[in-house]
Design an enzyme around this catalytic site. Structure first.
Site, PDB file in Angstrom:
ATOM      1  N   LYS A   1       3.431  10.538   6.724  1.00 46.89           N
ATOM      2  CA  LYS A   1       3.062   9.483   7.671  1.00 46.89           C
ATOM      3  C   LYS A   1       3.437   9.851   9.113  1.00 46.89           C
ATOM      4  CE  LYS A   1       2.774   5.629   4.471  1.00 46.89           C
ATOM      5  NZ  LYS A   1       3.266   4.295   4.066  1.00 46.89           N
ATOM      6  N   ARG A  44       6.554   6.917  -3.458  1.00 47.90           N
ATOM      7  CA  ARG A  44       5.097   7.084  -3.484  1.00 47.90           C
ATOM      8  C   ARG A  44       4.773   8.306  -2.625  1.00 47.90           C
ATOM      9  NH1 ARG A  44       0.188   5.348  -1.063  1.00 47.90           N
ATOM     10  NH2 ARG A  44      -1.320   4.495  -2.541  1.00 47.90           N
TER      11      ARG A  44
END
Length: 235
Positions: free
Chosen positions: A192, A226
């Site tokens: 991210k 995740r």
């Protein structure tokens, strides 16, 4: 993975590989939730995810599958085919019928915090106290779900979902405070922008920093990671 495994065959093959690499759960979604993304129709989402779920469970009957959706009917069809977990990034705010679907199948639910929606969430997100606000939000959601009779609940602070880079780092730093809610914590940090922006790294260059961030998250209390690179996370 930004549409890298968009067609059914590619998605199924990648899913099987992730299981073989050591993934405990496969999270399957047909609608992008990246900043700036638009919703797709229910019909299109079903067309994308249901064949993948059916094929993976045909090849790996014992696989534990999570359906990543905000639509109750998509969740219903996925659970009907054998998925066991619903990962709802809106925490049933987009579709209140989600609670009834999860309860009907005695499924597990992942409740995530998001400020706004994927289209607008990164348009100058603001908090007075990001950790306490997310704590209170998730606690309210957990209490609502428990009242409906659902027992298996996972919480996710929603790294990158309506948070600034500084907000994300504050959440990771104080992640252990969310343990006070009393539910296992899931974290999604992999590749991210909180990793890419400060280090000026392209997505393909974020593997090692991702692993470092995931390790910190685990030490701070995360029970589920995740991730894109299962091998790194497992070993």
């Amino acid at each position: 993975d930004r549409g890298k495994y968009f067609n059914k065959q590619a998605a199924v093959e990648h899913g099987i590989k992730l299981l073989e690499d050591g993934a405990d759960i496969l999270d399957i979604g047909g609608e992008s939730s990246r900043p700036g993304s638009l919703q797709i129709s229910e019909e299109e989402e079903l067309d994308r995810v249901i064949p993948v779920i059916e094929e993976i469970l045909k090849l790996k009957p014992d696989a534990l599958l999570s359906i990543d959706t905000t639509k109750s009917n998509v969740a219903n069809e996925a659970l009907k085919r054998g998925a066991k977990i619903v990962n709802d990034i809106s925490s049933f705010e987009f579709d209140s019928a989600m609670i009834d679907v999860v309860k009907r199948f005695n499924a597990s639910i992942i409740l995530m915090h998001m400020q706004g929606n994927p289209l607008t969430m990164q348009n100058s997100p603001e908090y007075e106290n990001v950790v306490s606000e997310i704590y209170d939000y998730l606690l309210r959601k957990v209490e609502t779900v428990k009242k409906s009779g659902i027992k298996n609940i996972i919480i996710d602070p929603g790294i990158g979902f309506g948070k600034s880079v500084a907000d994300n780092y504050e959440l990771i730093k104080r992640l252990n405070e969310l343990k006070g809610i009393g539910q296992p914590i899931m974290i999604g940090i992999s590749k991210k922008s909180l990793i890419g922006k400060p280090l000026n790294l392209e997505i393909s260059e974020r593997e090692i920093p991702t692993l470092a961030a995931e390790t910190i998250a685990i030490k701070k209390g995360a029970r589920f990671i995740r991730t894109h690179n299962v091998k790194n996370a497992v070993y």
